[in-house]
Scaffold this motif. Structure first.
Motif, short mmCIF file in Angstrom:
data_model
loop_
_atom_site.label_atom_id
_atom_site.label_comp_id
_atom_site.label_asym_id
_atom_site.label_seq_id
_atom_site.Cartn_x
_atom_site.Cartn_y
_atom_site.Cartn_z
N ARG A 1 30.52 -51.96 -53.17
CA ARG A 1 30.98 -51.45 -54.75
C ARG A 1 30.06 -49.21 -54.20
O ARG A 1 30.66 -48.80 -55.37
CB ARG A 1 29.56 -51.76 -55.37
N SER B 1 29.52 -57.07 -59.37
CA SER B 1 28.93 -57.09 -59.76
C SER B 1 28.41 -57.18 -60.54
O SER B 1 26.93 -57.54 -60.66
CB SER B 1 29.07 -55.73 -58.61
N ALA C 1 38.93 -52.62 -56.42
CA ALA C 1 37.61 -52.34 -56.72
C ALA C 1 37.28 -52.85 -58.27
O ALA C 1 35.98 -53.38 -58.77
CB ALA C 1 38.11 -50.66 -57.31
N GLU D 1 27.09 -55.28 -52.41
CA GLU D 1 26.52 -54.12 -52.17
C GLU D 1 27.26 -52.74 -52.05
O GLU D 1 27.17 -52.02 -52.55
CB GLU D 1 24.83 -53.60 -52.14
N ILE E 1 35.37 -56.29 -57.68
CA ILE E 1 34.11 -55.65 -57.06
C ILE E 1 33.24 -55.49 -58.33
O ILE E 1 31.83 -56.64 -58.25
CB ILE E 1 34.17 -55.04 -56.00
N GLU E 2 33.55 -55.08 -59.38
CA GLU E 2 33.04 -54.16 -59.79
C GLU E 2 32.45 -55.82 -61.11
O GLU E 2 31.65 -55.62 -61.09
CB GLU E 2 34.04 -53.39 -61.50
#
Ligand SMILES: [Fe+2]
Length: 377
Positions: A369, A145, A138, A366, A141-142
């Motif tokens: 997320r 992004s 996580a 996307e 991914i953050e």
């Protein structure tokens, strides 16, 4: 939220906004979340949108969860407060459109480098943790992004990790270069500059594709003897600086459609996009820049002069060493970047540099997320 019934449907007022937002009877009937209106598992629509009588009023009953509407034909629609609030917020954000081609990116985007804060640099999680630990996944991914790139450090130079990485986010995108590819000088399957040892200036990949891959990643198996560092430049930061310093140039690059092409025996790919593509809300969504692959096109003379001036300014910013991030991958390290945002290049090198990598879809990043943020699978 405050809901009032009107002749045409309802109006809804959010606690933090004075505007009363109208929802028509037709819209309410078309967006029921009850089992008859929508599949409870797939959330796919069941109601026959085109059979709805737009003038047929419903009987509204407000409950703690939302609206319970009884229709004259005996049907019932249930709509939750969460749905109404989400749609109302979306409506309000569109009700105040941005000035045409003003610069805007998603709120939590971090532009780089930040001249006011040179410490702005995302952390570099371990590839093994990203693959096996949900919290580290996580976090990765953050970072990806918000910054448009992510470096994952590793010490196992094993090609199979590339497939595991792809599977963790989505699936490998097939292109004319195959799915998972080897990137090493001397490979002659495709006559592309990526398969040489020369310096590659900042660019985005696949300007010749209608749906350019949203992510690209490299896993380093063998490092070059000299050089070969990956170069990254933040295309969104270029957009911001161009919009600030030369709004006309920014507007030109938002509107002039530039063709990109890829040609080899049996292949002739061609696609058209502006350098800066904004989405339906005027939010910058994709930067496309590859002067190597730009196809011939002709503009009216005055527009041509504006285009070359603006495109040249973009190139100048893209090649400014102060904007450049050099990523030196050691064997086992992985670099993934947003090909809709981060321009990439490579320093000239010598020696047996060997990477494996692939393209992934932007929509899959996307999606991951959203699932991680909202918990909706
Ligand atoms: Fe490339």
């Amino acid at each position: 939220m405050n809901i009032q019934t009107t002749a045409g449907g309802i109006t809804l007022q959010l606690a933090d906004h004075p505007q009363a937002i109208p929802f028509s009877w037709r819209w309410l009937r078309d967006h029921g979340e009850d089992e008859a209106s929508q599949d409870p598992v797939t959330l796919q629509r069941r109601v026959d949108s085109f059979a709805i009588d737009p003038k047929m009023p419903g009987q509204i009953q407000q409950t703690s969860a939302g609206l319970h509407i009884t229709w004259p034909d005996g049907a019932v629609s249930e709509l939750s407060h969460a749905l109404l609030e989400s749609v109302a917020n979306d409506y309000l954000s569109k009700a105040t459109p941005l000035a045409p081609q003003a610069f805007s990116v998603a709120d939590d985007t971090v532009l780089w480098p930040d001249p006011a804060d040179s410490s702005v640099k995302p952390s570099e999680p371990l590839l093994a943790s990203f693959l096996s630990d949900d919290a580290e996944f996580a976090k990765g991914i953050e970072i990806l992004s918000r910054y448009g790139y992510l470096v994952l450090r590793g010490d196992q130079a094993e090609a199979q990790l590339a497939q595991q990485f792809a599977d963790r986010i989505g699936y490998v995108r097939q292109t004319i270069f195959g799915g998972m590819w080897d990137l090493a000088a001397g490979l002659t399957e495709h006559a592309d500059s990526a398969y040489t040892t020369i310096y590659l200036g900042p660019h985005t990949d696949a300007t010749y594709s209608h749906d350019a891959p949203g992510l690209q990643f490299f896993l380093c198996l063998q490092r070059a003897d000299r050089g070969g560092e990956s170069l990254l430049v933040d295309g969104f930061a270029i957009a911001r600086d161009l919009a600030d310093s030369d709004p006309d140039a920014y507007a030109t690059l938002c509107s002039v459609i530039v063709p990109g092409r890829y040609i080899e025996p049996g292949v002739h790919l061609l696609a058209h996009r502006p350098v800066f593509r904004n989405n339906h809300r005027g939010v910058l969504t994709q930067v496309s820049y590859n002067n190597y692959d730009r196809a011939p096109f002709l503009l009216e003379p005055k527009q041509e002069a504006c285009f070359y001036q603006a495109y040249g300014r973009f190139a100048e910013l893209a090649n400014d060493p102060a904007r450049r991030l050099e990523v030196d991958l050691r064997p086992g390290d992985l670099l993934v970047f947003d090909n809709w945002r981060s321009l990439h290049g490579r320093n000239e090198f010598s020696g047996p540099r060997h990477y494996v990598g692939a393209y992934l879809n932007h929509e899959d990043l996307e999606s991951k997320r959203r699932v991680l943020l909202c918990g909706k699978g």
